[in-house]
Write an enzyme that holds these catalytic residues in place. Sequence first.
Site, short mmCIF file in Angstrom:
data_model
loop_
_atom_site.label_atom_id
_atom_site.label_comp_id
_atom_site.label_asym_id
_atom_site.label_seq_id
_atom_site.Cartn_x
_atom_site.Cartn_y
_atom_site.Cartn_z
N SER A 105 0.84 -1.19 0.00
CA SER A 105 0.00 0.00 0.00
C SER A 105 0.88 1.25 0.00
O SER A 105 1.82 1.34 -0.79
CB SER A 105 -0.93 -0.05 1.22
OG SER A 105 -1.92 0.92 1.14
N ASP A 135 -8.01 -6.17 -5.58
CA ASP A 135 -7.66 -4.88 -4.98
C ASP A 135 -8.19 -3.77 -5.87
O ASP A 135 -7.74 -3.59 -6.99
CB ASP A 135 -6.14 -4.78 -4.84
CG ASP A 135 -5.68 -3.51 -4.10
OD1 ASP A 135 -6.50 -2.60 -3.89
OD2 ASP A 135 -4.50 -3.45 -3.74
N HIS A 172 -7.65 -5.12 -1.12
CA HIS A 172 -6.38 -4.46 -0.81
C HIS A 172 -5.70 -5.10 0.41
O HIS A 172 -4.48 -5.17 0.48
CB HIS A 172 -6.66 -2.98 -0.55
CG HIS A 172 -5.43 -2.17 -0.33
ND1 HIS A 172 -4.42 -2.07 -1.27
CD2 HIS A 172 -5.01 -1.42 0.74
CE1 HIS A 172 -3.46 -1.29 -0.79
NE2 HIS A 172 -3.79 -0.89 0.41
#
Lengths: 407, 407
Positions: free
Chosen positions: A183, A348, A381
């Site tokens: 991320s 994601d 995610h």
Amino acid sequence: MSDALNVLPNERRKRFDGPGEPSSVGYVYPRKIRLADEKNPLPLECGKEIRPVDVEYEVYGELNENKDNAILILHALSGDAHAAGWYHDAEKLGRPWLAKRPGWWDNMIGPGKAFDTKKYCVICSNILGGCYGTTGPSSIDPATGRPYGLRFPVVTVGDWVRLQERLISSLGIQRLVSVAGGSLGGQQALEWALAYPDRVDSAIIIASTAWLSDQGLAFNAVARKAITSDPCFLDGDYYESAGPEQGLAVARMLGHITYLSEISMQRKFGRRFCNGNGPGFQLEADFEVEGYLRHQAKSFVERFDANSYLYITKAADYFDASAWGGGDLDKACQRIKSRILLVSFSSDWLYLPEHMKKLALALGRNRKHVSYANIQSTYGHDAFLLEVDKLTLLVRNFLEGGGQTGE
Amino acid sequence: MSDALNVLPNERRKRFDGPGEPSSVGYVYPRKIRLADEKNPLPLECGKEIRPVDVEYEVYGELNENKDNAILILHALSGDAHAAGWYHDAEKLGRPWLAKRPGWWDNMIGPGKAFDTKKYCVICSNILGGCYGTTGPSSIDPATGRPYGLRFPVVTVGDWVRLQERLISSLGIQRLVSVAGGSLGGQQALEWALAYPDRVDSAIIIASTAWLSDQGLAFNAVARKAITSDPCFLDGDYYESAGPEQGLAVARMLGHITYLSEISMQRKFGRRFCNGNGPGFQLEADFEVEGYLRHQAKSFVERFDANSYLYITKAADYFDASAWGGGDLDKACQRIKSRILLVSFSSDWLYLPEHMKKLALALGRNRKHVSYANIQSTYGHDAFLLEVDKLTLLVRNFLEGGGQTGE
């Protein structure tokens, strides 16, 4: 990242290694170091400078004599320096929520794990502007003797990485074996490869992209609007009162949705009602998913600073790897000398696989050593915290010099 | 639905037909009718009943002598009865925002359009619990003489449709040629086909599903949390004060994101900065997308009641077509006698094409006359307001008795 511990308790819990187990780094403690002071302030991308800057970091495994076995782990929005192992007394450290859980990437860091602490010295530090030990908006502003609040300068991913470079240098490390994160942590890893091409052998960039999508910008905008329009926000000077708890709760609920996928939510909640029966015909939370989000938000509000949320999401917004090439990602990529591992996850939708692929192609066009894998996963995610087996395989192979590209 | 007028001004504006043009229904006016009173209250799904109930509706085209040429249009979350045509004096009607724009589906309703007012009498009414003329939380509660606020009962899509049936009956219409809507309007059309199988020849269900996804529930939960945690919400009794403007703004910003697609946002904003230059290194809105969302939210707050937002999203949450089959969608579909047209959009991630497909398959398995099209579009959920050419073709063919299934 979401509080994955609570997202999928069964899947995650079984991976926990107790502090006494051979695959655990055991009990750890946060360290602190001053990396900017009156004589040596940290210049920031916004044009201002900041001092003093204290950094909290943790170390797992031993730095070898040549100091050439270090890996730097970069954390995401709500993370901290506590990436692995256990705290002996989380209460005393003022972080009671860490009493019964290991660091956020404990399943990836430890003896025999993806980031093998028998081989590597693994380091993780808290980002500038955060609220877990490194200087941030809740720190005392030497100019006023009160917490910075919104007088804290706007910081960027570039600033974070420049501060991390100071940390690494202060530890006597010239070159890193790798920089790795998921991320926003992955974007820091990318920034490292761009800013310090001669200091990193490789970069592991997971569930990340060269810049945040417009949709991502939009979600961050809503989150910040929720915080700043909470009357308890008091223009950021809320440190002597309750603070914008409702606004931060809304921001966190929203964030949580973006970390999961529709399919993972469907599996977890399946439109079930809180009471297990039928509709209650009430305006209050009636579906499990609603109760869950509220619960998650409540625990987050107890552990996170709203101002840090503003500053960190802003840094996420501003990050743009193409800036190193004057807006041209291909040109930016030319700077890179490190081997790069890119990993995206099929479900994601916050950091999209197709955007990751664009980065892979840009690196490939510039004949960089890039490995790209798009892992099929339903976790959205949050997969960067949960797809441990697949990630371990990829990371271990990559660190050992191999690489593979595919979808 | 989002304020599509502002979403894609160029695309939309060119479709506007001025009130004097032959393809416009011209100037129109809202009508009002009392459909529930002391003697004849409206029973609600929650077990309560409500009275009086006034309904605002509009009519375009002429009802024929046999009263068998009527089509009922159903609106979405933020819509109203003003589906087509122009108001002569929007200011006087208390809706100044409608001074320079036609009804929300004007590009679909009119002489020669998809819903051809030369052939059909097109009717649209405002939903129960709304804030555009039909009884809702801002209406006076006869029990107290003050606005209902949260004393308004929780209403459902089923309640809306039962009220619409009263409207249709009061106009002397026994059978409708079609019921049609997008988003939450599509779910009303589906509910019509389930609740009154003998009263509707066909149903046109666009950008809609048999139930809201868990992700959709989650977004609604965040929106409501933002509204109810605004201190100006005052437990819903804010009608003599400013009201929860900040909370409603957050809800609307969030809603907007879900109506667009990442690709449409990318095309529209492309990470551009408000000032046209580089990053301002500020916590304030700096990217165009952020400024846009704030602007959209501001205009919405001026025209929508926060309590209605709570009640309508709750109705959206509770809607579940499978309830007609005791939780079994296939069984529910057995009730249906109408021809059904289903239309989804490839980039719609709020009402997912694959969920629409599930409904199509359930209808198909039960040998119902169903036509399903998944239109390739980049506009996301808002496509139901924007993909006029493709929708016109599908709707016209379908109403003329044809049908086509495909992706």
